[in-house]
Design an enzyme around this catalytic site. Structure first.
Site, short mmCIF file in Angstrom:
data_model
loop_
_atom_site.label_atom_id
_atom_site.label_comp_id
_atom_site.label_asym_id
_atom_site.label_seq_id
_atom_site.Cartn_x
_atom_site.Cartn_y
_atom_site.Cartn_z
N HIS A 243 0.85 -1.19 0.00
CA HIS A 243 0.00 0.00 0.00
C HIS A 243 0.88 1.23 0.00
CE1 HIS A 243 -3.15 2.85 1.15
NE2 HIS A 243 -3.99 1.94 0.66
N GLU A 302 -7.80 -5.49 -0.10
CA GLU A 302 -8.34 -6.29 -1.19
C GLU A 302 -8.26 -7.79 -0.94
OE1 GLU A 302 -10.06 -4.41 -2.58
OE2 GLU A 302 -9.24 -3.38 -4.32
N1 ACO Z 1 3.98 -7.56 -4.64
C1 ACO Z 1 5.29 -7.53 -4.98
N2 ACO Z 1 6.01 -6.41 -4.98
C2 ACO Z 1 5.40 -5.28 -4.64
C3 ACO Z 1 4.05 -5.22 -4.27
C4 ACO Z 1 3.35 -6.43 -4.28
N3 ACO Z 1 2.06 -6.47 -3.94
N4 ACO Z 1 3.72 -3.95 -3.96
C5 ACO Z 1 4.81 -3.22 -4.14
N5 ACO Z 1 5.84 -4.02 -4.54
C6 ACO Z 1 7.20 -3.63 -4.82
C7 ACO Z 1 7.34 -3.04 -6.23
O1 ACO Z 1 7.57 -4.04 -7.18
C8 ACO Z 1 8.51 -2.15 -6.04
O2 ACO Z 1 9.68 -2.94 -5.97
P1 ACO Z 1 11.02 -2.55 -6.76
O3 ACO Z 1 11.38 -1.18 -6.27
O4 ACO Z 1 11.97 -3.62 -6.37
O5 ACO Z 1 10.64 -2.53 -8.20
C9 ACO Z 1 8.30 -1.58 -4.65
O6 ACO Z 1 7.54 -2.56 -3.94
C10 ACO Z 1 7.58 -0.24 -4.61
O7 ACO Z 1 6.49 -0.30 -5.48
P2 ACO Z 1 5.64 0.96 -5.90
O8 ACO Z 1 4.81 0.62 -7.06
O9 ACO Z 1 6.50 2.18 -5.99
O10 ACO Z 1 4.77 1.17 -4.62
P3 ACO Z 1 3.38 1.90 -4.56
O11 ACO Z 1 3.34 2.65 -3.31
O12 ACO Z 1 3.11 2.70 -5.79
O13 ACO Z 1 2.42 0.64 -4.57
C11 ACO Z 1 0.43 -0.55 -4.71
C12 ACO Z 1 1.19 0.57 -3.99
C13 ACO Z 1 0.10 -0.09 -6.11
C14 ACO Z 1 -0.86 -0.84 -3.95
C15 ACO Z 1 1.32 -1.83 -4.75
O14 ACO Z 1 1.66 -2.25 -3.45
C16 ACO Z 1 0.67 -2.96 -5.53
O15 ACO Z 1 0.76 -2.98 -6.75
N6 ACO Z 1 0.01 -3.94 -4.83
C17 ACO Z 1 -0.65 -5.02 -5.51
C18 ACO Z 1 -2.01 -4.56 -6.07
C19 ACO Z 1 -3.01 -4.33 -4.97
O16 ACO Z 1 -3.13 -5.09 -4.01
N7 ACO Z 1 -3.77 -3.23 -5.12
C20 ACO Z 1 -4.80 -2.82 -4.15
C21 ACO Z 1 -4.30 -1.72 -3.27
S1 ACO Z 1 -5.47 -1.29 -2.02
C22 ACO Z 1 -6.57 -0.25 -2.83
O17 ACO Z 1 -6.22 0.49 -3.70
C23 ACO Z 1 -7.97 -0.27 -2.46
#
Ligand code: ACO
Length: 362
Positions: A243, A302
């Site tokens: 998140h 989620e």
């Molecule tokens: N699984 C694996 N790696 C992850 C995940 C995940 N769920 N979430 C973040 N990371 C990693 C990214 O790959 C990245 O790694 P890297 O730097 O080695 O490439 C790092 O963590 C940072 O990622 P960002 O995209 O910059 O983080 P952000 O704050 O934008 O992400 C998000 C937030 C979009 C929710 C992300 O955690 C994600 O994609 N989760 C999976 C999708 C999900 O569950 N979405 C629902 C969110 S809750 C809602 O919106 C209601």
């Protein structure tokens, strides 16, 4: 980029404390609202102070029931093209038929619409006629009934707890989108359309369907670690984890896990997928800590959304529409707050493209 840590609005609607893992909605804690409130009460709390002559609780619930009846007529003229669209897109097409405005009647119709349209789409996609609302029922109970899903007290309460839990959440992507549109004075209908569009993506409200796909693909607790490791090593994101704001566990995950536990106990439901999901959750957190060290990647809302909505009988392709049925209360409140107290939202970009060789002053 991504506007991390940028304060883009002041709001009295909700506060997400990512360090402590707490959520306040309209002055009350999530735990308090989800265990003692109804969706109608939370929607009324969110709208309080934003609309003149907002009715008291019981009258508000009746007015929302009447609004369900008003928007239902849109389901009587649905063509096949719309039914072949992604359900969130079909919902946009139906919501777009609601006249725009910034008044309370428009707000109530828009808050009613996603629940009515989700239930109607469920039936229409099965070739069944849509079921008219019953304005005397609670919003969650009527949503289950209109969808033709089992509708015990325990199930209606579980859906109510879900709708409350997702009703508002600070300046998340879809709420920000709604506020941007509202800031141009385009009206509450267009703000809602922006919210649905932003919600649909898998990085936001489109995640719970893929959560269920992931749990099904893993199939058995003993395969969880290997499956999840392979996914992360291939660069995939584990849906239902991570998140932008929470550095600790998302409090909504616990609220929904509690709702799920109460449902299983009350309705005496078998829950083989729940046991598997709990094993997947433990494995995913361990794998993420090991393969993404230094990143606080915990369970988000989620993960348990997927399990709860599945247990209530919603098809996974419609999960985002059910999410919209709760979050719409927050979108409308934020959009109206933006109109009343905000300015046009217009940030800047930094140009990194080619500059013309001639024609501009030095
Ligand atoms: N699984 C694996 N790696 C992850 C995940 C995940 N769920 N979430 C973040 N990371 C990693 C990214 O790959 C990245 O790694 P890297 O730097 O080695 O490439 C790092 O963590 C940072 O990622 P960002 O995209 O910059 O983080 P952000 O704050 O934008 O992400 C998000 C937030 C979009 C929710 C992300 O955690 C994600 O994609 N989760 C999976 C999708 C999900 O569950 N979405 C629902 C969110 S809750 C809602 O919106 C209601």
């Amino acid at each position: 980029m991504g506007l991390d840590d940028v304060i883009a609005a002041e709001t009295a609607l909700s506060e997400v404390d990512g360090e402590r893992g707490t959520l306040i909605i309209a002055g009350r804690s999530l735990e308090d609202l989800a265990t003692t409130g109804t969706f109608e009460q939370v929607a009324a709390l969110l709208l309080a102070g934003l609309f003149d002559a907002l009715p008291e609780d019981d009258v508000f619930a009746d007015a929302l029931g009447q609004a369900r009846l008003q928007v239902f007529e849109q389901l009587l003229v649905v063509d096949a093209t719309l039914l072949h669209l992604d359900p969130a897109n079909a919902m946009c097409a139906l919501v777009a038929r609601i006249g725009d405005g910034e008044d309370l009647d428009t707000a109530l119709r828009l808050i009613a619409a996603p629940a009515v349209f989700t239930s109607g789409l469920i039936r229409l996609r099965k070739g069944l006629p849509p079921q008219a609302p019953d304005a005397s029922l609670g919003h969650a109970a009527d949503m289950l009934r209109m969808a033709g899903l089992p509708n015990t007290l325990a199930r209606a309460r579980a859906l109510d707890r879900y709708l409350i839990t997702v009703s508002d959440h600070g300046l998340n992507a879809s709420t920000f989108a709604a506020r941007v549109v509202a800031s141009t004075r385009a009206g509450l209908t267009c703000a809602t359309l922006a919210g649905i569009g932003a919600l649909k993506g898998p990085l936001h409200g489109g995640a719970p369907g893929p959560v269920l796909d992931m749990i099904d693909a893993i199939g058995h607790p003993e395969y969880a670690v290997a499956w999840l490791e392979a996914a992360v090593l291939q660069g995939q994101r584990l849906m239902g984890f991570g998140h932008r704001i929470y550095r600790v566990r998302d409090p909504r995950a616990d609220a929904l896990k509690a709702a799920l536990g109460a449902l299983v106990a009350d309705d005496d439901l078998p829950s083989p997928r729940l046991a598997l999901a709990e094993a997947v959750e433990v494995a995913a957190i361990e794998v993420l800590q090991r393969l993404k060290p230094g990143r606080p990647l915990q369970t988000n809302v989620e993960f348990y959304t997927a399990l709860l909505l599945d247990m209530l009988g919603f098809d996974r392709g419609l999960f985002t529409c059910v999410f919209a049925s709760g979050r719409v209360a927050g979108w409308i409140a934020h959009a109206k707050e933006q109109v009343l107290h905000g300015r046009l939202i217009r940030p800047q970009s930094r140009y990194i493209g080619v500059r013309p060789a001639i024609g501009l002053p030095a």
